[in-house]
Design a protein around this motif. Structure first.
Motif, PDB file in Angstrom:
ATOM      1  N   ALA A  37       0.845  -1.193   0.000  1.00 49.01           N
ATOM      2  CA  ALA A  37       0.000   0.000   0.000  1.00 49.01           C
ATOM      3  C   ALA A  37       0.879   1.242   0.000  1.00 49.01           C
ATOM      4  O   ALA A  37       2.027   1.213   0.434  1.00 49.01           O
ATOM      5  N   CYS A  38       0.303   2.312  -0.512  1.00 49.53           N
ATOM      6  CA  CYS A  38       1.018   3.585  -0.559  1.00 49.53           C
ATOM      7  C   CYS A  38      -0.020   4.689  -0.396  1.00 49.53           C
ATOM      8  O   CYS A  38      -1.006   4.732  -1.139  1.00 49.53           O
ATOM      9  N   LYS A  51      -1.468  19.527   3.939  1.00 45.87           N
ATOM     10  CA  LYS A  51      -2.909  19.267   4.015  1.00 45.87           C
ATOM     11  C   LYS A  51      -3.632  20.576   4.302  1.00 45.87           C
ATOM     12  O   LYS A  51      -3.283  21.294   5.229  1.00 45.87           O
ATOM     13  N   ASN A  52      -4.644  20.876   3.486  1.00 40.15           N
ATOM     14  CA  ASN A  52      -5.392  22.107   3.724  1.00 40.15           C
ATOM     15  C   ASN A  52      -6.899  21.852   3.811  1.00 40.15           C
ATOM     16  O   ASN A  52      -7.682  22.759   3.660  1.00 40.15           O
ATOM     17  N   THR A  53      -7.289  20.608   4.028  1.00 37.34           N
ATOM     18  CA  THR A  53      -8.700  20.286   4.188  1.00 37.34           C
ATOM     19  C   THR A  53      -8.893  19.612   5.536  1.00 37.34           C
ATOM     20  O   THR A  53      -7.934  19.157   6.161  1.00 37.34           O
ATOM     21  N   ASN A  54     -10.138  19.545   5.955  1.00 37.66           N
ATOM     22  CA  ASN A  54     -10.415  18.834   7.203  1.00 37.66           C
ATOM     23  C   ASN A  54     -10.988  17.443   6.924  1.00 37.66           C
ATOM     24  O   ASN A  54     -11.560  16.814   7.799  1.00 37.66           O
ATOM     25  N   LEU A  55     -10.823  16.953   5.694  1.00 37.27           N
ATOM     26  CA  LEU A  55     -11.287  15.617   5.335  1.00 37.27           C
ATOM     27  C   LEU A  55     -10.574  14.576   6.191  1.00 37.27           C
ATOM     28  O   LEU A  55      -9.372  14.671   6.412  1.00 37.27           O
ATOM     29  N   GLN A  56     -11.311  13.603   6.662  1.00 37.91           N
ATOM     30  CA  GLN A  56     -10.727  12.521   7.449  1.00 37.91           C
ATOM     31  C   GLN A  56     -10.778  11.212   6.681  1.00 37.91           C
ATOM     32  O   GLN A  56     -10.967  10.142   7.249  1.00 37.91           O
ATOM     33  N   THR A  57     -10.618  11.309   5.385  1.00 37.15           N
ATOM     34  CA  THR A  57     -10.635  10.136   4.521  1.00 37.15           C
ATOM     35  C   THR A  57      -9.243   9.520   4.466  1.00 37.15           C
ATOM     36  O   THR A  57      -8.261  10.136   4.881  1.00 37.15           O
ATOM     37  N   LEU A  58      -9.178   8.318   3.933  1.00 37.18           N
ATOM     38  CA  LEU A  58      -7.904   7.650   3.744  1.00 37.18           C
ATOM     39  C   LEU A  58      -7.874   7.112   2.319  1.00 37.18           C
ATOM     40  O   LEU A  58      -8.774   6.374   1.919  1.00 37.18           O
ATOM     41  N   GLU A  59      -6.866   7.519   1.565  1.00 43.75           N
ATOM     42  CA  GLU A  59      -6.722   7.097   0.178  1.00 43.75           C
ATOM     43  C   GLU A  59      -5.436   6.295   0.038  1.00 43.75           C
ATOM     44  O   GLU A  59      -4.378   6.763   0.456  1.00 43.75           O
ATOM     45  N   LEU A  60      -5.562   5.112  -0.541  1.00 43.67           N
ATOM     46  CA  LEU A  60      -4.420   4.212  -0.670  1.00 43.67           C
ATOM     47  C   LEU A  60      -4.313   3.651  -2.079  1.00 43.67           C
ATOM     48  O   LEU A  60      -5.304   3.186  -2.641  1.00 43.67           O
ATOM     49  N   TYR A  61      -3.101   3.688  -2.626  1.00 45.60           N
ATOM     50  CA  TYR A  61      -2.812   2.906  -3.815  1.00 45.60           C
ATOM     51  C   TYR A  61      -2.596   1.479  -3.327  1.00 45.60           C
ATOM     52  O   TYR A  61      -1.925   1.272  -2.309  1.00 45.60           O
ATOM     53  N   ILE A  62      -3.126   0.513  -4.050  1.00 42.22           N
ATOM     54  CA  ILE A  62      -2.762  -0.874  -3.764  1.00 42.22           C
ATOM     55  C   ILE A  62      -1.907  -1.349  -4.928  1.00 42.22           C
ATOM     56  O   ILE A  62      -2.303  -1.276  -6.077  1.00 42.22           O
ATOM     57  N   LEU A  63      -0.707  -1.766  -4.609  1.00 41.77           N
ATOM     58  CA  LEU A  63       0.276  -2.091  -5.631  1.00 41.77           C
ATOM     59  C   LEU A  63       0.045  -3.467  -6.243  1.00 41.77           C
ATOM     60  O   LEU A  63       0.457  -3.725  -7.361  1.00 41.77           O
ATOM     61  N   ASN A  64      -0.620  -4.336  -5.500  1.00 43.23           N
ATOM     62  CA  ASN A  64      -0.953  -5.655  -6.008  1.00 43.23           C
ATOM     63  C   ASN A  64      -2.471  -5.814  -5.904  1.00 43.23           C
ATOM     64  O   ASN A  64      -2.983  -6.122  -4.830  1.00 43.23           O
ATOM     65  N   PRO A  65      -3.195  -5.609  -7.003  1.00 41.79           N
ATOM     66  CA  PRO A  65      -4.659  -5.669  -6.958  1.00 41.79           C
ATOM     67  C   PRO A  65      -5.212  -7.004  -6.464  1.00 41.79           C
ATOM     68  O   PRO A  65      -6.332  -7.068  -5.972  1.00 41.79           O
ATOM     69  N   GLU A  66      -4.416  -8.059  -6.546  1.00 35.46           N
ATOM     70  CA  GLU A  66      -4.860  -9.361  -6.057  1.00 35.46           C
ATOM     71  C   GLU A  66      -5.040  -9.371  -4.544  1.00 35.46           C
ATOM     72  O   GLU A  66      -5.702 -10.250  -3.998  1.00 35.46           O
ATOM     73  N   LEU A  67      -4.441  -8.397  -3.860  1.00 37.97           N
ATOM     74  CA  LEU A  67      -4.561  -8.319  -2.403  1.00 37.97           C
ATOM     75  C   LEU A  67      -5.759  -7.482  -1.947  1.00 37.97           C
ATOM     76  O   LEU A  67      -5.978  -7.331  -0.750  1.00 37.97           O
ATOM     77  N   LEU A  97       5.653   3.662  -8.230  1.00 37.53           N
ATOM     78  CA  LEU A  97       5.421   3.274  -6.845  1.00 37.53           C
ATOM     79  C   LEU A  97       5.992   1.911  -6.509  1.00 37.53           C
ATOM     80  O   LEU A  97       6.502   1.707  -5.416  1.00 37.53           O
ATOM     81  N   SER A  98       5.915   0.973  -7.432  1.00 33.39           N
ATOM     82  CA  SER A  98       6.290  -0.403  -7.107  1.00 33.39           C
ATOM     83  C   SER A  98       7.782  -0.582  -6.876  1.00 33.39           C
ATOM     84  O   SER A  98       8.186  -1.416  -6.086  1.00 33.39           O
ATOM     85  N   LEU A 118       5.149   3.087   6.569  1.00 35.94           N
ATOM     86  CA  LEU A 118       4.168   3.232   5.492  1.00 35.94           C
ATOM     87  C   LEU A 118       4.823   4.050   4.393  1.00 35.94           C
ATOM     88  O   LEU A 118       5.642   4.918   4.663  1.00 35.94           O
ATOM     89  N   PHE A 119       4.430   3.791   3.169  1.00 35.25           N
ATOM     90  CA  PHE A 119       4.922   4.578   2.045  1.00 35.25           C
ATOM     91  C   PHE A 119       3.872   5.595   1.657  1.00 35.25           C
ATOM     92  O   PHE A 119       2.676   5.356   1.812  1.00 35.25           O
TER      93      PHE A 119
END
Length: 158
Positions: A37-38, A51-67, A97-98, A118-119
């Protein structure tokens, strides 16, 4: 000019049954899945110090879609049609990224968890992805471009 995260990357929107963003990050950090993950978009911008927003979201690239299914189970994710707490993305520029060139490693000191890392995505990729992202993305990208020297050199606001 021609790149668009929404059209180039596969995106999955989720909500989580866990207690929130911090709990999700803690579970991810303690599993072996962190290596695949990244952090991306607003989550990466935060670790670039922009960071300039108050969003509490989490966005992740997944490097191996099989996971993806394993990540869904581990983080107790439930698919959503609109909006998200957690966004998983299959990156278009996966090679960036990989092989970890340009990615930043959040060391255990910053995370305050010994031996855990974490990356997060490089500034340029974060900027490109945010610039056309519908959820306050352009605003966040321009904020980054004003503060990160490598972006400031290449970005001219209209």
């Amino acid at each position: 000019e021609h790149y668009s995260l929404v059209s180039k990357c596969k995106l999955w929107n989720y909500r989580t049954a866990l207690g929130g963003r911090e709990e999700v990050l803690n579970i991810l950090k303690r599993s072996s899945l962190w290596k695949q993950a990244c952090l991306a978009l607003h989550s990466a911008a935060e670790f670039h110090g922009c960071k300039n927003t108050n969003l509490q979201t989490l966005e992740l690239y997944i490097l191996n879609p099989e996971l993806r299914v394993q990540i869904e189970q581990k983080l107790e994710l439930q698919l959503q049609e609109r909006g998200y707490e957690i966004l998983l993305m299959r990156p278009y520029y996966k090679a960036m990224l990989s092989n970890r060139k340009g990615t930043k490693l959040l060391t255990s000191e910053k995370l305050k968890v010994p031996g855990i890392h974490l990356f997060y995505a490089p500034a340029l990729l974060t900027f490109l992805d945010l610039y056309n992202f519908p959820l306050r993305g352009r605003e966040q990208a321009e904020f980054m471009a004003q503060r990160i020297p490598e972006l400031k050199r290449i970005f001219k606001k209209d």
